[in-house]
Write a protein that holds these residues in place. Structure first.
Motif, PDB file in Angstrom:
ATOM      1  N   ALA A 287       0.601  -1.081   0.003  1.00  0.00           N
ATOM      2  CA  ALA A 287      -0.042   0.185   0.608  1.00  0.00           C
ATOM      3  C   ALA A 287       0.243   0.850  -0.015  1.00  0.00           C
ATOM      4  CB  ALA A 287      -0.953  -0.044   1.266  1.00  0.00           C
ATOM      5  N   LEU A 288       1.913   1.394   0.549  1.00  0.00           N
ATOM      6  CA  LEU A 288       2.854   2.618   0.843  1.00  0.00           C
ATOM      7  C   LEU A 288       3.404   2.649  -0.547  1.00  0.00           C
ATOM      8  CD1 LEU A 288       4.620   1.676   4.774  1.00  0.00           C
ATOM      9  CD2 LEU A 288       2.740   3.774   3.896  1.00  0.00           C
ATOM     10  N   ASP A 289       3.971   1.430  -1.509  1.00  0.00           N
ATOM     11  CA  ASP A 289       4.404   1.630  -2.050  1.00  0.00           C
ATOM     12  C   ASP A 289       3.411   2.460  -3.408  1.00  0.00           C
ATOM     13  OD1 ASP A 289       6.907   1.063  -2.184  1.00  0.00           O
ATOM     14  OD2 ASP A 289       6.045  -0.826  -2.562  1.00  0.00           O
ATOM     15  N   ASP A 290       2.385   1.406  -3.816  1.00  0.00           N
ATOM     16  CA  ASP A 290       1.648   1.971  -4.470  1.00  0.00           C
ATOM     17  C   ASP A 290       0.823   3.680  -4.304  1.00  0.00           C
ATOM     18  OD1 ASP A 290      -1.180   1.894  -6.258  1.00  0.00           O
ATOM     19  OD2 ASP A 290      -2.425   2.233  -4.522  1.00  0.00           O
ATOM     20  N   MET A 291       1.086   4.212  -3.350  1.00  0.00           N
ATOM     21  CA  MET A 291       0.958   5.769  -2.709  1.00  0.00           C
ATOM     22  C   MET A 291       2.004   6.808  -2.677  1.00  0.00           C
ATOM     23  SD  MET A 291      -0.989   4.427   1.348  1.00  0.00           S
ATOM     24  CE  MET A 291      -1.680   6.166   1.542  1.00  0.00           C
ATOM     25  N   GLY A 292       3.048   6.001  -2.729  1.00  0.00           N
ATOM     26  CA  GLY A 292       4.194   7.018  -2.999  1.00  0.00           C
ATOM     27  C   GLY A 292       5.003   6.839  -1.925  1.00  0.00           C
ATOM     28  N   ILE A 293       4.897   6.332  -0.638  1.00  0.00           N
ATOM     29  CA  ILE A 293       5.291   6.591   0.454  1.00  0.00           C
ATOM     30  C   ILE A 293       6.752   5.965   0.930  1.00  0.00           C
ATOM     31  CG2 ILE A 293       4.985   6.481   3.079  1.00  0.00           C
ATOM     32  CD1 ILE A 293       2.261   7.577   2.346  1.00  0.00           C
ATOM     33  N   ARG A 294       7.331   6.489   1.254  1.00  0.00           N
ATOM     34  CA  ARG A 294       8.294   5.401   1.908  1.00  0.00           C
ATOM     35  C   ARG A 294       8.471   4.681   2.943  1.00  0.00           C
ATOM     36  NH1 ARG A 294      11.352  10.146   0.353  1.00  0.00           N
ATOM     37  NH2 ARG A 294      12.366   9.670   3.168  1.00  0.00           N
ATOM     38  N   ARG A 295       8.342   3.820   3.737  1.00  0.00           N
ATOM     39  CA  ARG A 295       8.099   2.764   4.705  1.00  0.00           C
ATOM     40  C   ARG A 295       8.773   3.569   6.341  1.00  0.00           C
ATOM     41  NH1 ARG A 295      10.401  -1.413   6.653  1.00  0.00           N
ATOM     42  NH2 ARG A 295       8.535  -2.931   6.753  1.00  0.00           N
ATOM     43  N   GLU A 296       9.797   4.565   5.894  1.00  0.00           N
ATOM     44  CA  GLU A 296      10.590   5.007   7.225  1.00  0.00           C
ATOM     45  C   GLU A 296      10.062   6.596   6.936  1.00  0.00           C
ATOM     46  OE1 GLU A 296      13.330   6.505   3.634  1.00  0.00           O
ATOM     47  OE2 GLU A 296      12.119   3.991   4.280  1.00  0.00           O
ATOM     48  N   ARG A 297       8.987   6.662   5.945  1.00  0.00           N
ATOM     49  CA  ARG A 297       8.024   7.973   6.027  1.00  0.00           C
ATOM     50  C   ARG A 297       7.114   7.524   6.811  1.00  0.00           C
ATOM     51  NH1 ARG A 297      10.280  12.311   6.800  1.00  0.00           N
ATOM     52  NH2 ARG A 297       8.200  13.305   6.341  1.00  0.00           N
TER      53      ARG A 297
END
Length: 237
Positions: free
Chosen positions: A164-174
């Motif tokens: 989901a984070l990849d799809d949303m363009g959010i780095r997992r450390e964020r």
């Protein structure tokens, strides 16, 4: 904590936003009275805790309503008081009626101004839909046990969260994970290398309640007694 490090918050729902102990006790308590068990809410919840975790681990594809009913039957067997199918169904169908904690909706509205909000929940879609009405916010992603075919602390939810984070363009450390249950959430969050915050809803009560005691390593970056105090700290930052 430096809350400006994060763009998204993932939440456990039941125990963190929805008062699942009150919801479960609202069925277990009248059942215990009917069958003649002189047990407190805390005693009933403690007896119930491992039975739900076991049912989830043994049948990860079952809907949460089915898990609740089976956990109730196992609890009755453990306590020497059989649970009728009517009582088992009553708990299984009770999720939409479980109350939200009084501070959850306002805290989520505040946090939604600055963060993407993601649900990571051990529940079925229908159950969460009922709870979401009480939370009064639109989540950016909703990941349920029904979606991933397993229950936390298994890794499935957190693998789906990565996607989901990849799809949303959010780095997992964020991303910051926000949860009450050390057993269900902070153990796998540590295993996945995620920052997390403990909403310690039981800070003024001893014992573990309806949540099993964690046996594996866990960690968290900060502890707050409520969603209100957490949201205030994030807003201040």
């Amino acid at each position: 904590m430096d809350f400006t490090k994060y763009d998204a918050l993932s939440f456990d729902c039941y125990g963190t936003l929805i008062d699942w102990e009150a919801g479960i006790a609202s069925v277990l308590t009248p059942w215990a009275a009917e069958v003649g068990l002189a047990l407190s809410n805390e005693q009933l919840l403690t007896a119930y805790a491992d039975n739900e975790a076991d049912a989830e681990r043994e049948a990860p594809a079952d809907l949460y309503s089915t898990v609740l009913a089976e956990a109730f039957r196992r609890t009755g067997h453990q306590l020497g008081a059989p649970v009728s199918e009517q009582w088992a169904a009553r708990l299984g169908n009770s999720v939409p009626s479980w109350p939200a904690f009084p501070d959850s909706a306002a805290a989520l509205r505040s946090l939604a101004e600055d963060y993407k909000l993601i649900i990571l929940s051990n529940v079925h879609r229908e159950g969460f839909a009922g709870s979401n009405i009480r939370l009064e916010v639109e989540f950016d992603r909703i990941i349920t046990a029904e979606d991933v075919g397993a229950y936390k602390p298994a890794s499935n939810h957190f693998d789906a969260l990565d996607a989901a984070l990849d799809d949303m363009g959010i780095r997992r450390e964020r991303l910051l994970h926000v949860a009450q249950s050390l057993f269900h959430d902070h153990v796998p969050a540590k295993r996945h290398g995620l920052d997390s915050v403990w909403i310690n809803r039981r800070h003024n009560r001893p014992g573990w309640g309806a949540t099993p005691e964690p046996a594996d390593d866990y960690g968290y970056s900060a502890e707050y007694p409520s969603m209100d105090t957490f949201a205030h700290a994030a807003r201040k930052a």
